[in-house]
Each structure stands twice: as C-alpha cells, then as structure tokens.
Design a protein around this motif. Structure first.
Motif, PDB file in Angstrom:
ATOM      1  N   PRO A  18       0.836  -1.210   0.000  1.00  0.00           N
ATOM      2  CA  PRO A  18       0.000   0.000   0.000  1.00  0.00           C
ATOM      3  C   PRO A  18       0.867   1.256   0.000  1.00  0.00           C
ATOM      4  N   LEU A  19       0.487   2.234  -0.798  1.00  0.00           N
ATOM      5  CA  LEU A  19       1.258   3.459  -0.909  1.00  0.00           C
ATOM      6  C   LEU A  19       0.543   4.658  -0.281  1.00  0.00           C
ATOM      7  N   TYR A  20      -0.701   4.893  -0.663  1.00  0.00           N
ATOM      8  CA  TYR A  20      -1.435   6.027  -0.095  1.00  0.00           C
ATOM      9  C   TYR A  20      -2.924   5.858  -0.366  1.00  0.00           C
ATOM     10  N   THR A  21      -3.727   6.610   0.380  1.00  0.00           N
ATOM     11  CA  THR A  21      -5.185   6.620   0.211  1.00  0.00           C
ATOM     12  C   THR A  21      -5.627   8.031  -0.161  1.00  0.00           C
ATOM     13  N   GLU A  22      -6.496   8.124  -1.148  1.00  0.00           N
ATOM     14  CA  GLU A  22      -6.895   9.424  -1.674  1.00  0.00           C
ATOM     15  C   GLU A  22      -8.162   9.961  -1.015  1.00  0.00           C
ATOM     16  N   THR A  23      -8.284  11.276  -1.045  1.00  0.00           N
ATOM     17  CA  THR A  23      -9.521  11.945  -0.669  1.00  0.00           C
ATOM     18  C   THR A  23     -10.545  11.734  -1.779  1.00  0.00           C
ATOM     19  N   THR A  24     -11.792  11.519  -1.399  1.00  0.00           N
ATOM     20  CA  THR A  24     -12.878  11.373  -2.364  1.00  0.00           C
ATOM     21  C   THR A  24     -13.581  12.719  -2.528  1.00  0.00           C
ATOM     22  N   VAL A  25     -13.885  13.087  -3.769  1.00  0.00           N
ATOM     23  CA  VAL A  25     -14.507  14.382  -4.051  1.00  0.00           C
ATOM     24  C   VAL A  25     -15.688  14.192  -4.986  1.00  0.00           C
ATOM     25  N   VAL A  26     -16.538  15.208  -5.041  1.00  0.00           N
ATOM     26  CA  VAL A  26     -17.626  15.237  -6.012  1.00  0.00           C
ATOM     27  C   VAL A  26     -17.331  16.367  -7.003  1.00  0.00           C
ATOM     28  N   ILE A  27     -17.383  16.039  -8.284  1.00  0.00           N
ATOM     29  CA  ILE A  27     -17.167  17.031  -9.341  1.00  0.00           C
ATOM     30  C   ILE A  27     -18.499  17.688  -9.676  1.00  0.00           C
ATOM     31  N   VAL A  28     -18.494  19.030  -9.687  1.00  0.00           N
ATOM     32  CA  VAL A  28     -19.722  19.797  -9.921  1.00  0.00           C
ATOM     33  C   VAL A  28     -19.400  20.979 -10.830  1.00  0.00           C
ATOM     34  N   PRO A  29     -20.413  21.539 -11.512  1.00  0.00           N
ATOM     35  CA  PRO A  29     -20.202  22.800 -12.237  1.00  0.00           C
ATOM     36  C   PRO A  29     -19.856  23.926 -11.255  1.00  0.00           C
ATOM     37  N   LYS A  30     -19.111  24.903 -11.716  1.00  0.00           N
ATOM     38  CA  LYS A  30     -18.652  25.973 -10.831  1.00  0.00           C
ATOM     39  C   LYS A  30     -19.790  26.804 -10.252  1.00  0.00           C
TER      40      LYS A  30
ATOM     41  N   ALA B 156     -22.002  19.353 -18.903  1.00  0.00           N
ATOM     42  CA  ALA B 156     -23.244  19.686 -19.593  1.00  0.00           C
ATOM     43  C   ALA B 156     -24.363  20.027 -18.627  1.00  0.00           C
ATOM     44  N   GLY B 157     -24.116  19.859 -17.326  1.00  0.00           N
ATOM     45  CA  GLY B 157     -25.086  20.258 -16.312  1.00  0.00           C
ATOM     46  C   GLY B 157     -26.185  19.260 -16.058  1.00  0.00           C
ATOM     47  N   VAL B 158     -25.938  17.968 -16.350  1.00  0.00           N
ATOM     48  CA  VAL B 158     -27.004  16.979 -16.187  1.00  0.00           C
ATOM     49  C   VAL B 158     -26.759  16.027 -15.012  1.00  0.00           C
ATOM     50  N   GLY B 159     -25.719  16.256 -14.243  1.00  0.00           N
ATOM     51  CA  GLY B 159     -25.467  15.383 -13.094  1.00  0.00           C
ATOM     52  C   GLY B 159     -24.117  15.677 -12.472  1.00  0.00           C
ATOM     53  N   LEU B 160     -23.798  14.917 -11.418  1.00  0.00           N
ATOM     54  CA  LEU B 160     -22.546  15.067 -10.682  1.00  0.00           C
ATOM     55  C   LEU B 160     -21.770  13.754 -10.736  1.00  0.00           C
ATOM     56  N   LEU B 161     -20.539  13.789 -10.256  1.00  0.00           N
ATOM     57  CA  LEU B 161     -19.689  12.593 -10.324  1.00  0.00           C
ATOM     58  C   LEU B 161     -18.792  12.534  -9.092  1.00  0.00           C
ATOM     59  N   VAL B 162     -18.755  11.378  -8.427  1.00  0.00           N
ATOM     60  CA  VAL B 162     -17.896  11.160  -7.256  1.00  0.00           C
ATOM     61  C   VAL B 162     -16.686  10.336  -7.688  1.00  0.00           C
ATOM     62  N   VAL B 163     -15.485  10.864  -7.421  1.00  0.00           N
ATOM     63  CA  VAL B 163     -14.251  10.215  -7.873  1.00  0.00           C
ATOM     64  C   VAL B 163     -13.142  10.453  -6.853  1.00  0.00           C
ATOM     65  N   PRO B 164     -12.031   9.699  -6.923  1.00  0.00           N
ATOM     66  CA  PRO B 164     -10.835  10.062  -6.163  1.00  0.00           C
ATOM     67  C   PRO B 164     -10.311  11.416  -6.651  1.00  0.00           C
ATOM     68  N   GLN B 165      -9.685  12.151  -5.746  1.00  0.00           N
ATOM     69  CA  GLN B 165      -9.242  13.500  -6.078  1.00  0.00           C
ATOM     70  C   GLN B 165      -8.291  13.526  -7.275  1.00  0.00           C
ATOM     71  N   SER B 166      -7.455  12.501  -7.419  1.00  0.00           N
ATOM     72  CA  SER B 166      -6.504  12.494  -8.533  1.00  0.00           C
ATOM     73  C   SER B 166      -7.217  12.454  -9.883  1.00  0.00           C
ATOM     74  N   LEU B 167      -8.378  11.781  -9.950  1.00  0.00           N
ATOM     75  CA  LEU B 167      -9.120  11.747 -11.206  1.00  0.00           C
ATOM     76  C   LEU B 167      -9.797  13.082 -11.477  1.00  0.00           C
TER      77      LEU B 167
ATOM     78  N   ASP C 205     -17.728  11.398   4.008  1.00  0.00           N
ATOM     79  CA  ASP C 205     -18.120  10.053   4.449  1.00  0.00           C
ATOM     80  C   ASP C 205     -18.212   9.055   3.299  1.00  0.00           C
ATOM     81  N   ALA C 206     -17.606   9.367   2.176  1.00  0.00           N
ATOM     82  CA  ALA C 206     -17.636   8.464   1.024  1.00  0.00           C
ATOM     83  C   ALA C 206     -16.518   7.432   1.134  1.00  0.00           C
ATOM     84  N   PRO C 207     -16.647   6.306   0.448  1.00  0.00           N
ATOM     85  CA  PRO C 207     -15.519   5.360   0.382  1.00  0.00           C
ATOM     86  C   PRO C 207     -14.306   6.055  -0.220  1.00  0.00           C
TER      87      PRO C 207
END
Length: 262
Positions: free
Chosen positions: A73-85, A139-150, A166-168
C-alpha cells in the motif's frame, strides 16, 4: 552478453490518476542502463496486464487479489464530487453523501469505487468511462464522485470539486505477481519505499551467530568461567575488614620517641 540476448528493461503499469513521475526519475538516476517503460492501463484491466506478463509491476487501485499478487500500500486518496462551478454545492467547503441524495450522480462503468449503493439519484444510463461522465457533468445533467486524482486528471475550467467526507476512499498500491519477484522489482520496491541507494533491497540481513553475542565465547566476547560465576560477592561487613587488613586495620599504632645512641 551475446547478440541474441535482450537488454534488461523494466515495465511499469499505472492506472489513470496515478502519477509515477517522481519514482521514474529516481529509477533513471539509479539505473541509467535499464530503461523504465510506462504502460498506462484502465484500472479494471491492470490485474490482467500483470498476470499476462505485459508489465513487471503496476501502480494499481485496491483491492488487490492477494492470492496471486503481492502488494505494498502506498497512499489513500480523498474522495470528491465534481460539480459545475455555479452549482449550489460550491458554497460549502465539504459535503456528505446525504447532501447528494437529491442530485443525479453518474456511476460510470469504470468506477473505481465498490459501492454497496451509489449515492444520489441514478442517471438514465451509465457512462462508459469516467472521462465521459465528466463531460456530462460539464453539460449540467449530473454530478460525479471520484478520487481527487481523477478530478485533477480530468480538470476543466468550468468544473470544480468538493471533498465528500463520508464516502468510500480509493487506495493506491504497488503490485506484481508474487511468483515474479525479480531483482528489478525489488529495486523498484526500494525506490517507492524511499530507501537510499546503499540500503538493502528488503532481504533479511543475516543474524549473528549465538557465539558472536557479547558475553559468550567467540569474537563477540569472553566466556565467563564457572568459578567466576560461583564466587560469592563480598558483603559490606567483610569488605570493611578486608580494607582494614590492607591498611593494618583498626587504630594507627603510636610511635615511640627515638632512642639516643650512646
């Protein structure tokens, strides 16, 4: 080396979001005669690439099948949600999964999270890739939860992201087939673990023989004889008598007057 022998090389697979540049730089400094080739693979295909021998080791996302692969194991990332500004979520510094309950949240086919139940409202279809999902967020049709690096990898000027507390979370590991632990793999393990160029490569150092330990016969010390072991220590009382015996004991003797010679 004969003309038919191939020059040694090291092939390192890595999944999207992982940046191996600092380790590659160290490798090139320490192994200038052994080129390192980077092989970018989708996260889901990394185990197949390693097991097929198409890469010597890989920077992959957990979980790793430990029945076949070794992993560090090397590191664990923060989980984020990508949204329009201009999304309302940007007013907060961080959010929870409950804050996404009424939002359409994309769950792409290459999602790196093993969700029991994906957050938010499901989209009408699952995007094929994370990159496709990012386009839909723009395009404003939804959100996306990803690791911060993505989120950084697919950065767009019209998008931003916020931590989801509180996300995985996704962890990154160095992995390789257990039966193919070569010297070059050991060298790369040393690099990612921060070992110096003169340190050992993880092999167990030879332990000193029992006779080499201090207090025993051999090069490490002298043997204590049985007589020395059984000899009783002098008590404080006997020590006092011994000291007086050396000095004549008790009170000092009085000196008489010197006699005159006739």
């Amino acid at each position: 080396m004969t003309g038919s022998e191939e020059s040694p090389s090291f092939r390192l697979a890595y999944v999207p979001g992982v940046t191996p540049a600092k380790w590659v730089k160290t490798w090139n400094e320490r192994q200038p005669g052994i080129p390192l080739t980077l092989v970018q693979v989708p996260a889901a295909e990394a185990p197949e690439v390693l097991s097929a021998g198409e890469a010597d080791a890989g920077l992959v996302r957990s979980p790793v099948d430990r029945t076949f692969f070794s992993a560090i194991p090397l590191y664990t990332e923060t989980t984020v949600v990508i949204v329009p500004k201009d999304h309302v979520i940007t007013a907060a510094e961080e959010v929870t999964l409950a804050d996404l309950a009424d939002e359409v949240v994309f769950h792409p086919l290459d999602d790196v999270f093993d969700w029991d139940a994906p957050p938010g409202e499901p989209a009408f279809e699952r995007p094929a890739t994370t990159a496709d999902a990012v386009e839909l967020v723009a395009a404003g049709v939804g959100l996306l939860v990803v690791p911060q690096s993505l989120a950084r990898l697919y950065h767009r000027r019209d998008l931003t992201y916020r931590p989801v507390v509180d996300a995985p979370r996704s962890s990154v590991a160095l992995s390789w087939p257990e039966e193919a632990t070569t010297d070059l793999v050991e060298d790369f393990i040393g690099i990612v673990r921060g070992r110096t160029v003169n340190s050992t490569r993880g092999r167990t150092a030879a332990q000193p023989a029992a006779d080499d330990k201090p207090g025993r016969s051999g090069r490490g010390g002298t043997r204590q004889t049985p007589a020395a072991k059984s000899q009783p220590k002098p008590s404080a009382k006997s020590s006092g008598r011994t000291a007086r015996a050396r000095t004549g004991g008790g009170k000092p003797a009085k000196r008489g007057k010197p006699r005159r010679r006739s």
